[in-house]
Enzyme design. Sequence first.
Site, PDB file in Angstrom:
ATOM      1  N   HIS A 105      -7.073  -7.059   0.724  1.00 26.55           N
ATOM      2  CA  HIS A 105      -5.987  -6.089   0.596  1.00 26.55           C
ATOM      3  C   HIS A 105      -4.870  -6.351   1.596  1.00 26.55           C
ATOM      4  CE1 HIS A 105      -4.060  -2.239  -0.117  1.00 26.55           C
ATOM      5  NE2 HIS A 105      -4.240  -1.870   1.139  1.00 26.55           N
ATOM      6  N   ASP A 121       0.840  -1.184   0.000  1.00 24.07           N
ATOM      7  CA  ASP A 121       0.000   0.000   0.000  1.00 24.07           C
ATOM      8  C   ASP A 121       0.886   1.250   0.000  1.00 24.07           C
ATOM      9  OD1 ASP A 121      -3.062   0.764   0.546  1.00 24.07           O
ATOM     10  OD2 ASP A 121      -1.848   1.996   1.892  1.00 24.07           O
TER      11      ASP A 121
END
Length: 288
Positions: free
Chosen positions: A268, A103
């Site tokens: 994620h 991320d």
Amino acid sequence: MTPKITGFDYQRVPVADGVALNVAIGGAGRPIVLLHGFPQTHLMWRHVAADLAADHTVIVPDLRGYGDSDKPDGDYAKRVMAADVVALARQLGHDRFALAGHDRGALVAIRAGLDHPDAVTHLASLDVLPTIDMWEVMRGRSAAVGFHLYLMAQPPGLPETMIAASADDFFGYFLDLWTRDPDAIPADIRAAYLAASRAAVPSIVADYRASAGIDVEHDEADRAAGNRLRMPVTVLQQDWGAALGFDAAGLWRAWAADLRHQTVSCGHFMAEEAPSVVIAALRELLSR
């Protein structure tokens, strides 16, 4: 008490004028640095770091502006945050190191690979596109999935006020939305993420704001100059291309000649939801 990665030692390491990073260090062998994402801290790597420490020196910092690292006012360009990482490794005695980021940490890792190719030997990116590509694929109604990118891109003041007014709801929303296995983030870890994010609203917003401005300018300059990642690169991503209508592997090939691109089925937060998948991918990368 804030959780820690079992078996790792903790230090505060100065990396720039007035900026020190909180870092967990474990193992011995060829070094690898692991960079966390949003809205998390270095703790997201706890499973992966423990495995890699069997035969690597594993360096796991909180990024500038996050966790227990310093949170200076001002510049959160990924170029500055990448320089922090290179300085951190050098302070610990490593001029060359492998680098993996998730991320926000992946954006820092990409910039480090572009700016410091002689320092970064291998690079892994978990669940992002390079900044310029991210903005180019966000369009129309599908861009609603990235509403937080647009919120935190606004001038200083309103985003910070809005987020701080309901910080746990804001950050907790992403912890819930982006995971497919809620048990992957246990209550004590979730509480640590929320506490750290609640205490870092201005710097987290500054990090995102930089990605709507100066970070794009740096990517544009690299694209125009034909600057690419020279080291072996591994990318793990959810199938965002299918959801948003782009060829993720194709976009990545423009940045990296030696590329392994893998689509994963977990959520994620893959280092916590599917650590064995991430570990296998990193070990394959480090063997190249």
